[in-house]
Motif scaffolding. Structure first.
Motif, mmCIF file in Angstrom:
data_model
loop_
_atom_site.group_PDB
_atom_site.id
_atom_site.type_symbol
_atom_site.label_atom_id
_atom_site.label_comp_id
_atom_site.label_asym_id
_atom_site.label_seq_id
_atom_site.Cartn_x
_atom_site.Cartn_y
_atom_site.Cartn_z
ATOM 1 N N ALA A 1 -16.856 12.102 -47.086
ATOM 2 C CA ALA A 1 -17.252 12.630 -45.780
ATOM 3 C C ALA A 1 -18.774 12.653 -45.644
ATOM 4 O O ALA A 1 -19.329 12.371 -44.577
ATOM 5 N N VAL A 2 -19.448 12.992 -46.750
ATOM 6 C CA VAL A 2 -20.916 13.005 -46.739
ATOM 7 C C VAL A 2 -21.460 11.611 -46.451
ATOM 8 O O VAL A 2 -22.403 11.437 -45.671
ATOM 9 N N LEU A 3 -20.855 10.593 -47.075
ATOM 10 C CA LEU A 3 -21.296 9.222 -46.853
ATOM 11 C C LEU A 3 -21.078 8.805 -45.401
ATOM 12 O O LEU A 3 -21.927 8.123 -44.804
ATOM 13 N N ILE A 4 -19.953 9.217 -44.835
ATOM 14 C CA ILE A 4 -19.681 8.896 -43.429
ATOM 15 C C ILE A 4 -20.735 9.519 -42.526
ATOM 16 O O ILE A 4 -21.257 8.876 -41.606
ATOM 17 N N VAL A 5 -21.067 10.784 -42.789
ATOM 18 C CA VAL A 5 -22.072 11.481 -41.976
ATOM 19 C C VAL A 5 -23.441 10.828 -42.141
ATOM 20 O O VAL A 5 -24.163 10.611 -41.160
ATOM 21 N N MET A 6 -23.806 10.490 -43.388
ATOM 22 C CA MET A 6 -25.103 9.857 -43.630
ATOM 23 C C MET A 6 -25.218 8.538 -42.873
ATOM 24 O O MET A 6 -26.247 8.255 -42.243
ATOM 25 N N ASN A 7 -24.171 7.734 -42.938
ATOM 26 C CA ASN A 7 -24.201 6.452 -42.244
ATOM 27 C C ASN A 7 -24.199 6.622 -40.728
ATOM 28 O O ASN A 7 -24.850 5.865 -40.008
ATOM 29 N N ALA A 8 -23.466 7.630 -40.254
ATOM 30 C CA ALA A 8 -23.417 7.878 -38.806
ATOM 31 C C ALA A 8 -24.769 8.344 -38.277
ATOM 32 O O ALA A 8 -25.181 7.963 -37.171
ATOM 33 N N LEU A 9 -25.482 9.141 -39.074
ATOM 34 C CA LEU A 9 -26.779 9.658 -38.634
ATOM 35 C C LEU A 9 -27.828 8.561 -38.517
ATOM 36 O O LEU A 9 -28.861 8.750 -37.866
ATOM 37 N N MET A 10 -27.583 7.408 -39.152
ATOM 38 C CA MET A 10 -28.516 6.285 -39.005
ATOM 39 C C MET A 10 -28.582 5.800 -37.558
ATOM 40 O O MET A 10 -29.586 5.211 -37.149
ATOM 41 N N GLY A 11 -27.530 6.046 -36.811
ATOM 42 C CA GLY A 11 -27.482 5.587 -35.421
ATOM 43 C C GLY A 11 -27.724 6.690 -34.416
ATOM 44 O O GLY A 11 -27.239 6.592 -33.279
ATOM 45 N N LEU A 12 -28.459 7.726 -34.803
ATOM 46 C CA LEU A 12 -28.755 8.817 -33.878
ATOM 47 C C LEU A 12 -29.438 8.287 -32.612
ATOM 48 O O LEU A 12 -30.438 7.564 -32.705
ATOM 49 N N PRO A 13 -28.945 8.634 -31.428
ATOM 50 C CA PRO A 13 -29.612 8.207 -30.190
ATOM 51 C C PRO A 13 -30.981 8.886 -30.074
ATOM 52 O O PRO A 13 -31.058 10.124 -30.122
ATOM 53 N N PRO A 14 -32.046 8.123 -29.943
ATOM 54 C CA PRO A 14 -33.385 8.729 -29.888
ATOM 55 C C PRO A 14 -33.558 9.765 -28.778
ATOM 56 O O PRO A 14 -34.196 10.802 -28.990
ATOM 57 N N VAL A 15 -32.991 9.494 -27.602
ATOM 58 C CA VAL A 15 -33.175 10.443 -26.500
ATOM 59 C C VAL A 15 -32.471 11.759 -26.787
ATOM 60 O O VAL A 15 -32.932 12.830 -26.360
ATOM 61 N N VAL A 16 -31.356 11.711 -27.523
ATOM 62 C CA VAL A 16 -30.656 12.948 -27.883
ATOM 63 C C VAL A 16 -31.481 13.735 -28.889
ATOM 64 O O VAL A 16 -31.609 14.966 -28.782
ATOM 65 N N VAL A 17 -32.069 13.035 -29.859
ATOM 66 C CA VAL A 17 -32.961 13.706 -30.814
ATOM 67 C C VAL A 17 -34.136 14.326 -30.083
ATOM 68 O O VAL A 17 -34.516 15.479 -30.328
ATOM 69 N N GLY A 18 -34.719 13.578 -29.164
ATOM 70 C CA GLY A 18 -35.837 14.114 -28.385
ATOM 71 C C GLY A 18 -35.436 15.344 -27.592
ATOM 72 O O GLY A 18 -36.189 16.320 -27.523
ATOM 73 N N LEU A 19 -34.242 15.312 -27.011
ATOM 74 C CA LEU A 19 -33.760 16.454 -26.236
ATOM 75 C C LEU A 19 -33.564 17.682 -27.121
ATOM 76 O O LEU A 19 -33.957 18.798 -26.760
ATOM 77 N N LEU A 20 -32.959 17.487 -28.298
ATOM 78 C CA LEU A 20 -32.720 18.613 -29.203
ATOM 79 C C LEU A 20 -34.040 19.220 -29.696
ATOM 80 O O LEU A 20 -34.182 20.452 -29.759
ATOM 81 N N VAL A 21 -34.998 18.366 -30.034
ATOM 82 C CA VAL A 21 -36.306 18.870 -30.469
ATOM 83 C C VAL A 21 -36.991 19.590 -29.312
ATOM 84 O O VAL A 21 -37.596 20.652 -29.501
ATOM 85 N N TYR A 22 -36.876 19.045 -28.115
ATOM 86 C CA TYR A 22 -37.462 19.685 -26.927
ATOM 87 C C TYR A 22 -36.884 21.076 -26.713
ATOM 88 O O TYR A 22 -37.624 22.038 -26.454
#
Length: 235
Positions: free
Chosen positions: A61-82
Motif C-alpha cells: 500500500a505504501v508503494l502504491i501511495v508513493m507512486n500515486a503521489l508522483m502524479g500530484l496535480p500541481p494546481v491542487v498542491v498550490g491550492l492546499l498550500v494556499y
C-alpha cells in the motif's frame, strides 16, 4: 502584438545583453527550484531508502501511495498550500503567502514524492543485489542505508536532477502561492504565462529560450552522470 520575427530578435537581444529584469527572474527561478530540490532530496532519499530495504505489513500500500503521489496535480498542491498559508489558514500567522518561501514549499511537496519513489526503485534493486553481503557483515539498518546511498550516488544524482527539472518547469502551483509579483515572486514559468497574455512576446521568448537551455543542460547532466556511473562500474 509583435510579429514573431521581431519578437525573436528582441528576445535574443535581451538574452545576450544580460537584461537586469530578465536576470532577476532567472536567478529567482534557480534559487527557488534548487532550494526545493535540496529539501526534497533531504526528505525523499531517506524515505526511499527505508522503504527499499524494509519488509513490513502494508508495504504494498505504501508503494502504491508513493507512486500515486508522483502524479500530484500541481494546481491542487498550490491550492492546499494556499489554504494553509492564507490569513485564515492554520499557518497564516507566518505571513509566507506570496513569498518565495511559499513557492519553495509548493515545489518541495510536488517533487519530494518523485525523489522518494525513484530513489526507492534504484536502492531496492541495489539492495537485492547486495543483500547477502550486507547480512554477512551484520550491518544495522542505518549502516545499510548509508552504504546504499553512497554506492548509488550517481544514480541518485540523476534522480535529483530529474526533480530539479520538474521544479524549474512548474507553473500551476507557484503562481497560486506566489502570485507572480514583479521583483518578488516572478519566476520564469509564471512570467512567460503573464507576458504572453499581455502580448509581450520578446520577454516571454527570452525566458523560454533560457528555460529550454536549462532543460537541455539538465538532460546533458543526467547523461553525463550515467556515463560516469557506467565507467565506474567497469573499474
Amino acid at each position: 502584438m509583435q510579429s514573431i520575427g521581431d519578437a525573436l530578435g528582441l528576445a535574443l537581444a535581451l538574452v545576450f545583453s544580460g537584461d537586469a529584469d530578465l536576470l532577476e527572474i532567472v536567478l529567482l527561478s534557480l534559487r527557488v527550484s534548487l532550494t526545493a530540490t535540496v529539501i526534497a532530496c533531504v526528505i525523499g532519499l531517506p524515505i526511499g531508502a527505508l522503504v527499499a530495504i524494509g519488509r513490513f505489513r502494508g508495504r504494498g500500500a505504501v508503494l502504491i501511495v508513493m507512486n500515486a503521489l508522483m502524479g500530484l496535480p500541481p494546481v491542487v498542491v498550490g491550492l492546499l498550500v494556499y489554504l494553509h498559508l492564507s490569513r485564515s489558514g492554520p499557518l497564516g500567522f507566518l505571513g509566507l503567502l506570496y513569498t518565495p518561501t511559499a513557492m519553495i514549499i509548493a515545489q518541495t511537496i510536488l517533487i519530494a514524492p518523485i525523489v522518494a519513489a525513484l530513489s526507492r526503485q534504484v536502492l531496492e534493486d541495489l539492495h537485492t543485489e547486495y543483500a547477502d553481503q550486507f547480512r554477512s557483515f551484520c550491518l544495522t539498518r542505518l549502516q545499510t542505508v548509508q552504504a546504499l546511498l553512497w554506492d548509488a550516488r550517481y544514480s541518485l544524482l540523476t534522480v535529483g536532477l530529474a526533480g530539479f527539472g520538474r521544479a524549474v518547469a512548474e507553473v500551476g502551483a507557484v503562481i497560486i502561492v506566489g502570485g507572480n509579483i514583479d521583483h518578488l515572486t516572478r519566476v520564469m514559468t509564471t512570467a512567460i504565462a503573464l507576458e504572453t497574455s499581455k502580448g509581450d512576446l520578446a520577454l516571454a521568448l527570452a525566458l523560454g529560450i533560457i528555460l529550454l537551455v536549462i532543460a537541455l543542460g539538465v538532460n546533458a547532466a543526467v547523461q553525463s552522470v550515467r556515463m560516469t556511473a557506467a565507467r565506474q562500474a567497469y573499474v
